[in-house]
Design an enzyme around this catalytic site. Sequence first.
Site, PDB file in Angstrom:
ATOM      1  N   GLY A 130       2.641   5.598   3.862  1.00  0.00           N
ATOM      2  CA  GLY A 130       4.117   5.581   3.920  1.00  0.00           C
ATOM      3  C   GLY A 130       4.798   6.362   3.143  1.00  0.00           C
ATOM      4  O   GLY A 130       4.358   6.690   1.764  1.00  0.00           O
ATOM      5  N   ARG A 188      -2.881   5.847  14.254  1.00  0.00           N
ATOM      6  CA  ARG A 188      -4.178   5.372  13.828  1.00  0.00           C
ATOM      7  C   ARG A 188      -4.617   4.199  13.696  1.00  0.00           C
ATOM      8  O   ARG A 188      -5.574   3.490  14.041  1.00  0.00           O
ATOM      9  CB  ARG A 188      -4.632   6.463  12.601  1.00  0.00           C
ATOM     10  CG  ARG A 188      -4.506   7.893  12.943  1.00  0.00           C
ATOM     11  CD  ARG A 188      -5.033   8.234  11.322  1.00  0.00           C
ATOM     12  NE  ARG A 188      -4.529   9.841  11.293  1.00  0.00           N
ATOM     13  CZ  ARG A 188      -3.152  10.251  10.688  1.00  0.00           C
ATOM     14  NH1 ARG A 188      -2.400   9.184  10.400  1.00  0.00           N
ATOM     15  NH2 ARG A 188      -3.051  11.526  10.802  1.00  0.00           N
ATOM     16  N   SER A 246       5.684   3.105  11.391  1.00  0.00           N
ATOM     17  CA  SER A 246       6.140   3.492  10.301  1.00  0.00           C
ATOM     18  C   SER A 246       7.635   2.856  10.222  1.00  0.00           C
ATOM     19  O   SER A 246       8.261   2.618  11.201  1.00  0.00           O
ATOM     20  CB  SER A 246       6.267   4.827  10.286  1.00  0.00           C
ATOM     21  OG  SER A 246       6.987   5.486  11.470  1.00  0.00           O
ATOM     22  N   HIS A 287       0.666  -7.133  -0.114  1.00  0.00           N
ATOM     23  CA  HIS A 287       0.549  -5.927   0.177  1.00  0.00           C
ATOM     24  C   HIS A 287      -0.779  -5.128  -0.184  1.00  0.00           C
ATOM     25  O   HIS A 287      -0.892  -4.108  -1.205  1.00  0.00           O
ATOM     26  CB  HIS A 287       1.746  -4.928  -0.435  1.00  0.00           C
ATOM     27  CG  HIS A 287       1.721  -3.740   0.236  1.00  0.00           C
ATOM     28  ND1 HIS A 287       3.087  -3.082   0.357  1.00  0.00           N
ATOM     29  CD2 HIS A 287       1.005  -2.850   0.893  1.00  0.00           C
ATOM     30  CE1 HIS A 287       3.087  -1.925   1.199  1.00  0.00           C
ATOM     31  NE2 HIS A 287       1.643  -1.827   1.485  1.00  0.00           N
ATOM     32  N   SER A 312      -4.611  -1.629   2.168  1.00  0.00           N
ATOM     33  CA  SER A 312      -5.651  -0.642   1.941  1.00  0.00           C
ATOM     34  C   SER A 312      -6.527  -0.821   0.447  1.00  0.00           C
ATOM     35  O   SER A 312      -7.179   0.040  -0.017  1.00  0.00           O
ATOM     36  CB  SER A 312      -4.921   0.670   1.720  1.00  0.00           C
ATOM     37  OG  SER A 312      -3.924   0.638   0.510  1.00  0.00           O
TER      38      SER A 312
HETATM   39  C1  DGY Z   1       0.576   2.789   2.351  1.00  0.00           C
HETATM   40  O1  DGY Z   1      -0.241   3.466   2.117  1.00  0.00           O
HETATM   41  O2  DGY Z   1       1.712   3.153   2.729  1.00  0.00           O
HETATM   42  C2  DGY Z   1       0.053   1.562   2.599  1.00  0.00           C
HETATM   43  O3  DGY Z   1       1.277   0.715   2.654  1.00  0.00           O
HETATM   44  C3  DGY Z   1      -0.489   1.128   0.884  1.00  0.00           C
HETATM   45  O4  DGY Z   1      -1.519   0.221   1.238  1.00  0.00           O
END
Ligand code: DGY
Length: 353
Positions: A109, A188, A241, A317, A320
């Site tokens: 993001g 994706r 997004s 959050h 990832s």
């Molecule tokens: C990003 O990279 O935008 C994610 O939200 C991080 O996990």
Amino acid sequence: MIYNKAVHFLGIKLRKTAKLGYLTSIKNLSTMARPKVYVTRAMNREVMEILGKECDVTTWPGSDPVPSTELLKNIEEVDGLFCMLTDKIGKDVLDKAKNLKVISTMSAGYDHLDIEEIKKRGIKIGYTPETLTDATAELTVGLLLATCRRLMEANAAAREGKWLTWSPFWMCGNSLKNATVGFFGFGRIGQEIARRLIPFKTKQILYTTRSENAEAKEIGALRVDFDSLLQNSDFLIVCCSFNESTREKFDLSAFKKMKNTSVFINTARGGVVKQDDLVLALKNKLIWGAGLDVTTPEPLPVEHELFKLENCVILPHIGSAATDCRLEMASLTARNILTALKGENMPSELVLS
Ligand code: DGY
């Protein structure tokens, strides 16, 4: 755990060595002027080595976000900025950054970056979208299951002595089998979530995007308008997004159109949801439950209404947050900076139109 300790240790050590002039002595090894890079968080050894070979690196050593005063102070001389989604890079920062040539964010993001102001100044942007697709898709599936099968609530009940016997209808939730799963945004990450959910014997995959999606056909997903997505989804997953067109897209009128048995999942950005309306929707059972990896603000204050609701699962959050993924994101962020500073093609550049 070991990794966190190492990162923390390295951060502190870097501050000390910088004070002792270690970076200056490295600088003297080269006759060429070395570019200056500022890193807004304590980073792992690989990143510091990649950058340190060719640049003079200063880092905010904390595991907390760099305070804006500190960022403003450090940005003045630097050629490259290694930042993350918690760092707001707006006009105030950019006005101070007289030498800045590249901003590389360790994130997919980029809503924390003032793109227009960056564009005006011809500063390049690096980001890491491809590295985190699988980790985020995995986490989304986990969050969805935790929400629809009430895992957090059931775990808490078991720990609190509320597990009295096996009960036919106790802790029952919603099943993915025969369910219609809708995606708001189908890039994706959305596609990878869909690929992981189909083996659960879902009935149909729907998605809403601005334009037709080439991969959707192969997945067997059907493009529908926003209202149909709301009305037909048993599970609605937000993975778009965040921008002006998606800001607070999920408000009370949207929740009212959803099935009262539906499960709402958001692993994109908190700003896509009008959060007070979500609280109302959950309290009044307009929807059955919600699983959120993202909120407004972040961190969400512990006394927030959402934390009081049993039908809401909240994660901090961590989409990832798989170690291999985060290491790859960090390394790519560093390589984006180096290549940009050398005038080479960046491995993952955000191309501004
Ligand atoms: C990003 O990279 O935008 C994610 O939200 C991080 O996990």
